[in-house]
Motif scaffolding. Structure first.
Motif, PDB file in Angstrom:
ATOM      1  N   GLY A   1       3.512  -8.478   5.026  1.00 54.16           N
ATOM      2  CA  GLY A   1       2.130  -8.895   4.863  1.00 54.16           C
ATOM      3  C   GLY A   1       1.267  -7.766   4.323  1.00 54.16           C
ATOM      4  O   GLY A   1       1.233  -6.663   4.883  1.00 54.16           O
ATOM      5  N   MET A   2       0.577  -8.051   3.202  1.00 54.77           N
ATOM      6  CA  MET A   2      -0.337  -7.090   2.593  1.00 54.77           C
ATOM      7  C   MET A   2      -1.680  -7.786   2.352  1.00 54.77           C
ATOM      8  O   MET A   2      -1.749  -8.769   1.613  1.00 54.77           O
ATOM      9  CB  MET A   2       0.224  -6.574   1.257  1.00 54.77           C
ATOM     10  N   GLY A   3      -2.733  -7.302   2.987  1.00 56.58           N
ATOM     11  CA  GLY A   3      -4.053  -7.894   2.801  1.00 56.58           C
ATOM     12  C   GLY A   3      -4.547  -7.675   1.384  1.00 56.58           C
ATOM     13  O   GLY A   3      -4.643  -6.524   0.928  1.00 56.58           O
ATOM     14  N   LEU A   4      -4.853  -8.756   0.664  1.00 52.31           N
ATOM     15  CA  LEU A   4      -5.282  -8.634  -0.726  1.00 52.31           C
ATOM     16  C   LEU A   4      -6.575  -7.833  -0.842  1.00 52.31           C
ATOM     17  O   LEU A   4      -6.739  -7.002  -1.745  1.00 52.31           O
ATOM     18  CB  LEU A   4      -5.457 -10.032  -1.332  1.00 52.31           C
ATOM     19  N   GLU A   5      -7.515  -8.094   0.062  1.00 46.97           N
ATOM     20  CA  GLU A   5      -8.804  -7.400  -0.011  1.00 46.97           C
ATOM     21  C   GLU A   5      -8.621  -5.897   0.187  1.00 46.97           C
ATOM     22  O   GLU A   5      -9.268  -5.073  -0.475  1.00 46.97           O
ATOM     23  CB  GLU A   5      -9.766  -7.954   1.040  1.00 46.97           C
ATOM     24  N   ARG A   6      -7.716  -5.538   1.102  1.00 49.10           N
ATOM     25  CA  ARG A   6      -7.503  -4.121   1.406  1.00 49.10           C
ATOM     26  C   ARG A   6      -6.833  -3.402   0.238  1.00 49.10           C
ATOM     27  O   ARG A   6      -7.223  -2.296  -0.132  1.00 49.10           O
ATOM     28  CB  ARG A   6      -6.671  -4.002   2.678  1.00 49.10           C
ATOM     29  N   ILE A   7      -5.788  -4.003  -0.369  1.00 45.19           N
ATOM     30  CA  ILE A   7      -5.113  -3.345  -1.492  1.00 45.19           C
ATOM     31  C   ILE A   7      -6.019  -3.334  -2.722  1.00 45.19           C
ATOM     32  O   ILE A   7      -5.986  -2.397  -3.535  1.00 45.19           O
ATOM     33  CB  ILE A   7      -3.757  -4.038  -1.805  1.00 45.19           C
ATOM     34  N   ALA A   8      -6.894  -4.358  -2.852  1.00 43.89           N
ATOM     35  CA  ALA A   8      -7.829  -4.368  -3.977  1.00 43.89           C
ATOM     36  C   ALA A   8      -8.810  -3.209  -3.866  1.00 43.89           C
ATOM     37  O   ALA A   8      -9.148  -2.564  -4.869  1.00 43.89           O
ATOM     38  CB  ALA A   8      -8.571  -5.703  -4.027  1.00 43.89           C
ATOM     39  N   ALA A   9      -9.288  -2.933  -2.658  1.00 43.18           N
ATOM     40  CA  ALA A   9     -10.210  -1.811  -2.455  1.00 43.18           C
ATOM     41  C   ALA A   9      -9.539  -0.508  -2.872  1.00 43.18           C
ATOM     42  O   ALA A   9     -10.143   0.339  -3.555  1.00 43.18           O
ATOM     43  CB  ALA A   9     -10.656  -1.750  -0.995  1.00 43.18           C
ATOM     44  N   LEU A  10      -8.285  -0.356  -2.489  1.00 36.10           N
ATOM     45  CA  LEU A  10      -7.559   0.854  -2.852  1.00 36.10           C
ATOM     46  C   LEU A  10      -7.411   0.971  -4.359  1.00 36.10           C
ATOM     47  O   LEU A  10      -7.687   2.025  -4.961  1.00 36.10           O
ATOM     48  CB  LEU A  10      -6.189   0.842  -2.167  1.00 36.10           C
ATOM     49  N   LEU A  11      -6.974  -0.101  -5.016  1.00 33.49           N
ATOM     50  CA  LEU A  11      -6.728  -0.059  -6.453  1.00 33.49           C
ATOM     51  C   LEU A  11      -8.017   0.054  -7.256  1.00 33.49           C
ATOM     52  O   LEU A  11      -7.998   0.501  -8.406  1.00 33.49           O
ATOM     53  CB  LEU A  11      -5.948  -1.300  -6.887  1.00 33.49           C
TER      54      LEU A  11
ATOM     55  N   ASP B   1     -14.144   0.595   0.960  1.00 28.01           N
ATOM     56  CA  ASP B   1     -14.780  -0.507   1.688  1.00 28.01           C
ATOM     57  C   ASP B   1     -14.406  -1.808   0.982  1.00 28.01           C
ATOM     58  O   ASP B   1     -14.636  -1.967  -0.221  1.00 28.01           O
ATOM     59  CB  ASP B   1     -16.297  -0.315   1.677  1.00 28.01           C
ATOM     60  N   ASN B   2     -13.825  -2.759   1.732  1.00 29.70           N
ATOM     61  CA  ASN B   2     -13.408  -4.028   1.121  1.00 29.70           C
ATOM     62  C   ASN B   2     -14.566  -4.758   0.464  1.00 29.70           C
ATOM     63  O   ASN B   2     -14.377  -5.523  -0.491  1.00 29.70           O
ATOM     64  CB  ASN B   2     -12.787  -4.939   2.181  1.00 29.70           C
ATOM     65  N   TYR B   3     -15.772  -4.566   0.972  1.00 31.33           N
ATOM     66  CA  TYR B   3     -16.925  -5.294   0.444  1.00 31.33           C
ATOM     67  C   TYR B   3     -17.435  -4.719  -0.875  1.00 31.33           C
ATOM     68  O   TYR B   3     -18.374  -5.249  -1.458  1.00 31.33           O
ATOM     69  CB  TYR B   3     -18.046  -5.330   1.488  1.00 31.33           C
ATOM     70  N   ASP B   4     -16.789  -3.635  -1.333  1.00 30.79           N
ATOM     71  CA  ASP B   4     -17.155  -3.074  -2.627  1.00 30.79           C
ATOM     72  C   ASP B   4     -16.233  -3.528  -3.748  1.00 30.79           C
ATOM     73  O   ASP B   4     -16.375  -3.083  -4.890  1.00 30.79           O
ATOM     74  CB  ASP B   4     -17.135  -1.535  -2.550  1.00 30.79           C
TER      75      ASP B   4
ATOM     76  N   ASP C   1     -17.220 -11.346  15.259  1.00 28.31           N
ATOM     77  CA  ASP C   1     -18.366 -10.520  15.610  1.00 28.31           C
ATOM     78  C   ASP C   1     -18.387  -9.178  14.898  1.00 28.31           C
ATOM     79  O   ASP C   1     -19.423  -8.516  14.849  1.00 28.31           O
ATOM     80  CB  ASP C   1     -18.400 -10.298  17.136  1.00 28.31           C
ATOM     81  N   ASN C   2     -17.248  -8.743  14.357  1.00 29.71           N
ATOM     82  CA  ASN C   2     -17.201  -7.470  13.640  1.00 29.71           C
ATOM     83  C   ASN C   2     -17.546  -7.611  12.160  1.00 29.71           C
ATOM     84  O   ASN C   2     -17.854  -6.628  11.492  1.00 29.71           O
ATOM     85  CB  ASN C   2     -15.801  -6.853  13.756  1.00 29.71           C
ATOM     86  N   VAL C   3     -17.483  -8.824  11.652  1.00 32.38           N
ATOM     87  CA  VAL C   3     -17.647  -9.041  10.213  1.00 32.38           C
ATOM     88  C   VAL C   3     -19.059  -8.655   9.774  1.00 32.38           C
ATOM     89  O   VAL C   3     -20.049  -9.046  10.383  1.00 32.38           O
ATOM     90  CB  VAL C   3     -17.360 -10.506   9.852  1.00 32.38           C
ATOM     91  N   GLY C   4     -19.110  -7.893   8.684  1.00 32.85           N
ATOM     92  CA  GLY C   4     -20.383  -7.464   8.126  1.00 32.85           C
ATOM     93  C   GLY C   4     -20.770  -6.066   8.537  1.00 32.85           C
ATOM     94  O   GLY C   4     -21.596  -5.428   7.879  1.00 32.85           O
ATOM     95  N   TYR C   5     -20.177  -5.590   9.620  1.00 30.68           N
ATOM     96  CA  TYR C   5     -20.553  -4.276  10.150  1.00 30.68           C
ATOM     97  C   TYR C   5     -19.441  -3.243  10.014  1.00 30.68           C
ATOM     98  O   TYR C   5     -19.642  -2.072  10.328  1.00 30.68           O
ATOM     99  CB  TYR C   5     -20.965  -4.410  11.616  1.00 30.68           C
ATOM    100  N   THR C   6     -18.263  -3.667   9.585  1.00 29.08           N
ATOM    101  CA  THR C   6     -17.145  -2.739   9.355  1.00 29.08           C
ATOM    102  C   THR C   6     -16.679  -2.911   7.916  1.00 29.08           C
ATOM    103  O   THR C   6     -17.077  -3.837   7.210  1.00 29.08           O
ATOM    104  CB  THR C   6     -15.973  -3.022  10.306  1.00 29.08           C
ATOM    105  N   ALA C   7     -15.792  -1.985   7.502  1.00 29.98           N
ATOM    106  CA  ALA C   7     -15.340  -1.998   6.107  1.00 29.98           C
ATOM    107  C   ALA C   7     -14.223  -2.982   5.847  1.00 29.98           C
ATOM    108  O   ALA C   7     -13.993  -3.376   4.704  1.00 29.98           O
ATOM    109  CB  ALA C   7     -14.883  -0.593   5.709  1.00 29.98           C
ATOM    110  N   ARG C   8     -13.529  -3.433   6.907  1.00 31.58           N
ATOM    111  CA  ARG C   8     -12.316  -4.207   6.657  1.00 31.58           C
ATOM    112  C   ARG C   8     -12.156  -5.438   7.526  1.00 31.58           C
ATOM    113  O   ARG C   8     -11.080  -6.026   7.554  1.00 31.58           O
ATOM    114  CB  ARG C   8     -11.083  -3.294   6.820  1.00 31.58           C
ATOM    115  N   HIS C   9     -13.166  -5.863   8.231  1.00 31.02           N
ATOM    116  CA  HIS C   9     -13.057  -7.100   9.010  1.00 31.02           C
ATOM    117  C   HIS C   9     -13.528  -8.289   8.170  1.00 31.02           C
ATOM    118  O   HIS C   9     -14.585  -8.231   7.529  1.00 31.02           O
ATOM    119  CB  HIS C   9     -13.890  -7.014  10.291  1.00 31.02           C
ATOM    120  N   HIS C  10     -12.759  -9.375   8.234  1.00 30.26           N
ATOM    121  CA  HIS C  10     -13.107 -10.611   7.534  1.00 30.26           C
ATOM    122  C   HIS C  10     -12.738 -11.801   8.412  1.00 30.26           C
ATOM    123  O   HIS C  10     -11.819 -11.715   9.231  1.00 30.26           O
ATOM    124  CB  HIS C  10     -12.350 -10.743   6.205  1.00 30.26           C
TER     125      HIS C  10
END
Length: 885
Positions: free
Chosen positions: A228-238, A243-246, A78-87
């Motif tokens: 555990g390191m979330g790929l989407e989260r570290i990709a956003a940083l790098l 925002d993971n969706y960017d 239910d959080n997906v799409g409305y937050t920066a890091r939920h998938h």
């Protein structure tokens, strides 16, 4: 290096250089944890290694694990799409040590990766440790050079990991990145920790204890590491994003969504594009791993994910199914890292298209049902929770869509009632959920596997072999011996008995010693490689260490082999006839028949089934050898071998080849080429014959074919032949003339039925009515009323038309009474009188007299019915009275 694919590769290459085994992602459907609906963390596939139930040939590993959190305890939907890091779908990068290195090496590896390989500014990093983990605190100061204020002690369970109430556990150390003071939020442990300034990028779990009981905790003899390191989260940083969706991956998926909808990803519509991009990933990967949308279990969660995305596609104005059009972009972005996406692309595309087409109809039906349910509600009222939940659960109508649809009318939804209904449904689902393994505790099989090793299977080449009894199990416990009359499960060092898997039933037969005989009624695979023979001691007694002779039931095994090989031929024939989207979704290979489930969106026609059967038999009569080879998975698939979606294959796979293709691109090559561990015939001719018995639906997009082979097929055809001969004898014709004779009889019957109907009509029109043969006049209007028996309801309207023609001007009422006492009523009004009298109103008067309700039609012709044909005369009188006013 900042692209998602580059980051994943850099992570795995780094740990490979540092001595780690690179282990492929396990499927999203867990194979070793019955408590999980989906794989939700990198350590899931290593759970039994950590607990000591299983050993691997390596002591350190690294993975990029595909994960889904969209159901059960871990539900981010239910959080997906409305937050920066939920998938719902995400990739978890992780490195693991199984008793090899511990805290110092884990911290050193993490620090070097993120600061040197990834080049992250060390000044922007801080870490947390469990409040009393002085060792980790000191190591961070030593390795990273952190000051005390950048190592935060956390006393809560956020920094202490446990597998469960008992079992391995230990403190954690989380690494955070500071995005800067321009973003609100405080460091972990502060009142503002829920802000977005400090973002966790990696969690290191130091597995150093075992929780024996709630009160007792002891040190593990071989402490381990799980990170555990979330790929989407570290990709956003790098990639310099907050925002993971960017990140590049999501930008590509969202761009495709924008292109196909023509709606920019801005404002209120931005969330819809994000939902579609995220849910496309989880849907595609779940389908590739063998999950299909359904109304229960994993399939139910998949359907909910898909429909949430499809609802957002409709909100964006997409007139046609959208998600399948975005699939090529996903495959292009992630197919190299996860080749199962490429292999399953046709199936995923067909499933997405079919489900979205159906859901659009569901939306229409749901809106109609919602309108009916709220017809009596006014502004300020609330729809009851039970109805809202029924729309959601039964018709797939999301709660938020129900709320949106009612918001304009000022009507709310009883959320408490909805949640109560949801909780009841979840409780029932939990009670029935069996997970991915047996409900019973399977620990004993892992213990035996660790003690004795895997059972060596000899059954590809023989049906009889010698072995040594390694274990006897009775009532879930290991025993030293078993005597006559006792049920027992037997584990030996090697066996010709096939353990049930891949749809093929386990073998039966006899196990004998010099003094004992055990009748085996089933063979199962347990503990990843252990063959367990279940049966009863029928003579003497058997004990562990005994030498035994194992003999498989030859006739039963032969039938199983034939039916299994036939499924391969049918599978390939279906793909040729129906399309390459066809994929096996389950099978049952029994000695007497075979059952084969495949992905296909619609019923197979009789002509298609005939062609499929003919093609399979064409290969059977070739009597070509069936060959098997051991190959790497990549080589097998490169050669064209079919792999079952969702199956977990080892480094080597068994590839079964049979038949020679006679046409098309494969002409001259192997007709069927599949990865398969089952037993098969030596040559296709041993199948004898395959005969398809039936085709039916199993669920959405899945069809089931049942067939027989060999002696069973011949017996079936012989039985059919006897039936034809008996029918020919009854008809007094030759068997070859049965069809034409039956067709002639059917034509003759239809002719007689027409003549009979015409005779009944003429008889009915000619006399024997409640109102007399001649019309009467009521208030200046001609009226013809008749009660008719033996006249079909469908014939009343044509007769009423004749009645109108005979009157010229007037009203006709005919009541037909069926043999079971029910009645049908027809009222016809000539055109010149429809201004004064409506046939619909008059037929409802007649229906009421017959005990019925309603009726409908046009002003000049209407029809109704009623259960009480005994009131036919009263119905005529009721219409007469209505005309009289």
């Amino acid at each position: 290096m900042s692209g998602v694919n580059d980051i994943r590769s850099t992570f795995l290459d780094y740990f490979k250089r540092n001595g780690h085994e690179i282990v492929s992602s396990s499927p999203l459907v867990p194979r070793n944890d019955p408590t999980l609906m989906f794989t939700n963390a990198g350590m899931v596939q290593f759970k039994n290694v950590f607990t000591g139930l299983e050993s691997r040939p390596y002591s350190t590993a690294a993975t990029a694990q595909k994960c889904v959190r969209a159901g059960g305890k871990h539900n981010d939907l239910d959080n997906v799409g409305y937050t920066a890091r939920h998938h719902t779908f995400f990739e978890m990068l992780g490195n693991f040590s199984f008793g090899d290195y511990f805290k110092e090496r884990a911290i050193e590896l993490a620090w070097n990766l993120i600061t040197k390989e990834f080049g992250i500014d060390a000044k922007r990093l801080l870490v947390t440790v469990y409040h009393n983990d002085d060792e980790a605190f000191g190591l961070w100061k030593k390795i990273a050079g952190f000051s005390d204020d950048r190592i935060i002690r956390i006393p809560t369970s956020d920094n202490f990991w446990a597998m469960g109430d008992t079992g391995p556990c230990g403190p954690c150390s989380e690494i955070f990145y500071d995005h800067g003071g321009h973003i609100w939020g405080g460091p972990p442990g502060s009142p503002e920790e829920d802000g977005d300034r400090f973002i966790e990028i990696w969690n290191l779990v130091f597995m150093q204890y075992e929780q024996v009981t709630k009160e007792e905790r002891v040190s593990l003899p071989r402490p381990s590491i799980d990170t555990g390191m979330g790929l989407e989260r570290i990709a956003a940083l790098l990639q310099g994003k907050h925002d993971n969706y960017d990140i590049d991956l999501f930008r590509a998926l969202i761009a495709a969504s924008v292109e196909h909808t023509g709606v920019p990803a801005e404002g209120e519509r931005r969330a819809s594009h994000r939902v579609i991009a995220d849910h496309l990933r989880s849907s595609a990967f779940l389908i590739a791993d063998g999950v299909l949308p359904s109304n229960e279990g994993r399939g139910y969660v998949l359907r909910r994910i898909m429909r949430r995305a499809m609802r957002h596609a409709q909100l964006l104005g997409a007139r046609d199914p959208l998600m399948w059009k975005l699939l090529p972009t996903l495959v292009n972005e992630m197919g190299r890292a996860y080749p199962e996406l490429q292999r399953a692309e046709a199936l995923i595309s067909e499933t997405l298209k079919l489900e979205e087409t159906r859901f659009r109809k569901t939306l229409e039906r749901g809106l109609s049902l919602l309108s009916d349910a709220t017809s009596t509600l006014s502004k300020g009222d609330s729809l009851d929770g039970e109805t809202a939940f029924k729309l959601y659960d039964t018709y797939g109508f999301p709660l938020d869509l129900t709320q949106d649809a009612l918001r304009a009318r000022g009507i709310g939804v009883d959320l408490m009632g909805f949640n109560d209904a949801m909780q009841r449904q979840k409780a029932e689902a939990r009670a029935h959920w069996a997970g991915s393994g047996d409900k019973a505790n399977e620990t004993i099989w892992f213990e035996l596997k660790e003690k004795h090793g895997a059972t060596e299977f000899l059954g590809y080449d023989t049906e009889r072999a010698e072995g040594v009894v390694q274990a006897l199990v009775r009532d879930g416990k290991a025993v030293d011996a078993a005597s006559a009359g006792e049920a027992v499960q037997v584990v030996v060092n090697q066996t010709p008995f096939y353990g049930e898997s891949g749809g093929q039933m386990g073998d039966t037969g006899i196990i004998e010693t010099d003094t004992a005989k055990i009748r085996i009624t089933d063979t199962q695979k347990k503990g990843e490689g252990l063959f367990v023979h279940a049966g009863e001691v029928v003579e003497g007694s058997v004990k562990t260490g005994d030498a035994v002779v194992l003999t498989v039931d030859h006739a039963r095994r032969g039938a199983l082999r034939a039916n299994h090989s036939a499924t391969h031929l049918l599978h390939e024939a279906m793909r040729e006839v129906l399309g390459t989207h066809v994929a096996q979704k389950g099978s049952l290979v029994a000695p007497e028949r075979l059952r084969f489930d495949v992905s296909h969106p619609k019923p197979m026609s009789a002509d298609e089934l005939k062609v499929i059967e003919d093609m399979a038999n064409e290969i059977i009569v070739q009597n070509s050898p069936v060959s098997t080879r051991l190959m790497s998975v990549d080589d097998a698939i490169a050669e064209g071998a079919m792999a079952l979606f969702g199956e977990k294959y080892g480094d080597e796979v068994r590839v079964v080849s049979m038949g020679t293709a006679l046409r098309g691109e494969k002409a001259g090559k192997a007709y069927s080429l599949e990865l398969c561990g089952g037993t098969h015939v030596g040559a296709t001719g041993e199948i004898g014959l395959v005969r398809i018995l039936s085709e039916s639906a199993v669920g959405a997009g899945v069809r089931r074919v049942e067939a027989v082979t060999g002696d069973a097929a011949r017996a079936y055809l012989a039985e059919q032949d006897e039936r034809v001969k008996a029918l020919a004898s009854t008809l007094k014709v030759q068997p070859g003339d049965v069809v034409s004779r039956v067709e002639a009889l059917m034509d003759e019957r239809k002719k007689l039925e027409r003549e009979l109907a015409e005779a009944k009509r003429k008889l009915a029109m000619g006399g024997g009515s409640a109102g007399g043969d001649a019309p009467e006049e009521i208030g200046g209007v001609k009226f013809l009323g008749k009660v008719m028996t033996g006249v079909d309801a469908k014939d009343l309207k044509p007769m009423a038309d004749e009645g109108k023609a005979s009157l010229g001007s007037g009203v006709v009422t005919f009541i037909g009474v069926s043999p079971d006492g029910k009645a049908s009523a027809v009222v016809a009004v000539t055109e010149d009188l429809t201004g004064r009298f409506s046939a619909v109103d008059l037929v409802r008067v007649a229906s009421a007299a017959l005990g019925g309700k309603g009726g409908g039609g046009r002003p000049d012709m209407a029809q109704a019915g009623g259960p009480d044909g005994a009131q036919a005369d009263a119905a005529i009188a009721a219409v007469r009275n209505a005309l009289a006013g």
